[in-house]
Every structure is written in structure tokens, then in C-alpha cells.
Design an enzyme around this catalytic site. Sequence first.
Site, PDB file in Angstrom:
ATOM      1  N   LYS A   1      24.983   7.397  55.505  1.00  0.00           N
ATOM      2  CA  LYS A   1      24.164   9.425  55.723  1.00  0.00           C
ATOM      3  C   LYS A   1      23.974   9.576  57.015  1.00  0.00           C
ATOM      4  O   LYS A   1      22.611  10.664  56.960  1.00  0.00           O
ATOM      5  CB  LYS A   1      22.624   9.009  54.889  1.00  0.00           C
TER       6      LYS A   1
ATOM      7  N   GLY B   1      26.044  11.604  58.159  1.00  0.00           N
ATOM      8  CA  GLY B   1      27.165  12.281  58.837  1.00  0.00           C
ATOM      9  C   GLY B   1      28.152  12.087  58.319  1.00  0.00           C
ATOM     10  O   GLY B   1      29.066  13.061  59.502  1.00  0.00           O
TER      11      GLY B   1
ATOM     12  N   THR C   1      30.897  12.658  56.047  1.00  0.00           N
ATOM     13  CA  THR C   1      31.647  13.181  56.033  1.00  0.00           C
ATOM     14  C   THR C   1      32.136  14.060  56.486  1.00  0.00           C
ATOM     15  O   THR C   1      33.068  14.919  56.570  1.00  0.00           O
ATOM     16  CB  THR C   1      30.865  13.576  54.564  1.00  0.00           C
TER      17      THR C   1
ATOM     18  N   HIS D   1      31.423   1.781  57.770  1.00  0.00           N
ATOM     19  CA  HIS D   1      30.416   1.402  57.970  1.00  0.00           C
ATOM     20  C   HIS D   1      29.615  -0.360  58.037  1.00  0.00           C
ATOM     21  O   HIS D   1      28.409   0.057  58.131  1.00  0.00           O
ATOM     22  CB  HIS D   1      29.342   2.061  56.341  1.00  0.00           C
TER      23      HIS D   1
ATOM     24  N   LYS E   1      21.887  19.378  52.280  1.00  0.00           N
ATOM     25  CA  LYS E   1      20.706  20.127  53.195  1.00  0.00           C
ATOM     26  C   LYS E   1      21.840  20.922  53.751  1.00  0.00           C
ATOM     27  O   LYS E   1      22.037  21.844  54.976  1.00  0.00           O
ATOM     28  CB  LYS E   1      19.907  20.547  53.249  1.00  0.00           C
TER      29      LYS E   1
END
Length: 336
Positions: free
Chosen positions: A78, A80, A82, A146, A303
Amino acid sequence: LAAMAQVQLEVDSVLTGEEEDESLLLSSSKLQTREGWWTTFVLYHGCWMDREAAMSVSLVRAQFVPRDDDVLLATYPKCGTTWLKALAFAVTNRFRHPVVGAGAGDHPLLTQSPHDLVPFIELPFRHIQPLAALDALPSPRLLGTHMPHHLLPPRVNELGCRIVYLYREPKDVVISTWHFMNKVIDGFSIDFDKAFELFVDGCSPFGPIWNHCLGYWNKHVEEPDRVLFLKYDDMMADPAGHVKKLAKFFRVPFTDEEVHAGVMEEVVRLCSFEKLSRLLVNSSGVVDRVGERPMKNSAFFRKGKVGDWNNYLTEEMAKKLDAVIEEKLKGSGLTL
Ligand code: A3P
């Protein structure tokens, strides 16, 4: 339980020697455990994850064959991932897949998820799908992970593989994690207070986040030319500057001609939250990239803002997380 035992048998059948100890460790009750997330988490070599992820990491450590020209895109979930995958893919493939002019309309990022263009080393869980797909990729490979730095296969560092690490303000990470987990795991939901408590205690997927970023930060300090350390918030503030930095790091710097043609800005636009999140491939459909855990493609785009934590955290929560992070990063030179 039967499925778990089967998985264990398969892991046992491919591990030998020292790795056998890993498989014993994974199946034993010696690992510290904690409940709260979608399944029991284990503390595997100092890193919290579910048992299946631990098996996958253990297999990757034993079997993944790095190449000296591999580039790893490493992130805490989470932060970033992507976005970084999209940017790195667009920058390194711009000669095959131009982002301006003829051919730009056929760019792979318009029809494929960044997660399919840049695969994770440890996913799908490697006891479910072998690593052969990664071996089949042509060099130089762009690969995501990760895994914390200390759990990377040792050959990655021995060979001098380059690494890009992307860090993000932990207060935004906890919000993003909470939303994501409530969206993607079928039948699972977690209260925000509970998710926050686990995160602050360090028990989050691949957590603690402070160990994760410090592992890569320390390596960056030691070998700045090999480990590039980026921050999501800085990248949001100056995406073109970061695209330039990435191109230089990937050894494909932008030429003056490209700069004049606006190639950097076009990479930024193509990989922007606004552009990627509206594409059919990223806004619809469900894909299983983990292994028996289908996820909505849209879950990777929420968002894409800096500071959304302001809408969720109480002052007390923000102070608590800030204090933990400050304490853990003290003396490292890493600041937000
Ligand atoms: P939010 O939940 O705060 O919106 P990851 O890719 O590591 O899973 O991280 C997901 C986070 O990155 C989400 O943050 C997501 O909206 C944001 N994100 C996804 N694509 C992005 C992009 N192209 N630019 C900026 N942020 C992006």
C-alpha cells in the site's frame, strides 16, 4: 487443515538441507502468532505475515534464481507499488512501447494491469505455482516484491541486483491497508480501531513497517548507487523529476530529444492515478494473483492522495503512530 497439510507436504518435497529446517519451523508451533487479520499471522524471521506467505517467501529464498541485471521494485504493501510498477515499466520499455507518437495508443499499460506487466517474485504463492514463469522472462527483468530486505534471497545482494524502494507516510499506509483489506478478502472485515492497533504494534502484512523501510534504507545508505530510496509523497510532488531519476537509475536516461518531445510528462500522465484507475483493465474484473484469493482490480486504486489520514485518524492516533515511527527510525537518518 487438510489443504494446509498438503501444502506442507509439497513444500517439504522441494526443500532440502537448511531449507528443511525452514519447513519444520513453518509447520511448528515455535513461531509467535497473532490473530486479528483475515487469518492467523506468524512472526517469520521478524516479519509478520500469514503462514502461506511465509511458505512462499521460504520457497523463493530457496529456489529463486536472480540475474545480475534484475531490477527489484520493493515496497511495503500500500505504499504505491502499482504506481511504481507502471512507471518503471513505461520508462524501461519506452523504446519497444513508445508513450508518444505512433504506437502510443497500443501501450500495454492501457490493457494490462501493472501487476501483470511486473510480476511479484513471491506471488502467486510459490507452493501453488512454481517459479518457472519468472525464469522464462527475458533479461533484464523488472520484478516486484513485498519481502523485507533481510528476507530477500541472498544472491540478490551478492550479484548486485539493483533495487528501487518506495516508502510512504505510515499514517496514509494504515488507512490504505484498512480499506484494501476490507475490500479484497472475501467475507473478511476489520474495524478500523483494531487494524490501527495491529499496525501500531507492528503486526501488519510484511510488518512492522519500520523494520521494512529501515532494512532498505540502511542498504541504500551503504550502497546508494544500487539501492534507490524513493518516497510516495515526494513522487506526488514532482512526478516528472522522479521519472527522470528512475530512467537514470535504470541506465536509460532521457535524451534531450525526448525531453523536448515531452516524453517524461507523457510517462507521468500515462501512469497517473487518474489515467490508470479509469482504464477498463484496472476498474473492472477480478483476478487471482495470490493463489486462491481472487481480488478486484479496482481495489488497487482508491484515492491516490497524500494526507488522507487526516480524514480518519484522531489526533491521539496520529500522535501515537508518529511517536512509534519517530522512535523506531531514530538515528537512521530516514525522515518523512
Ligand atoms: P490509497 O488507498 O491511499 O488511495 P499499492 O499499489 O502498494 O497497493 O498501493 C495502493 C495505494 O496507491 C492506494 O492508495 C492507491 O490508490 C494508490 N495508487 C494506485 N495507483 C496510483 C497511481 N497511479 N498514482 C498514485 N497513487 C496510486
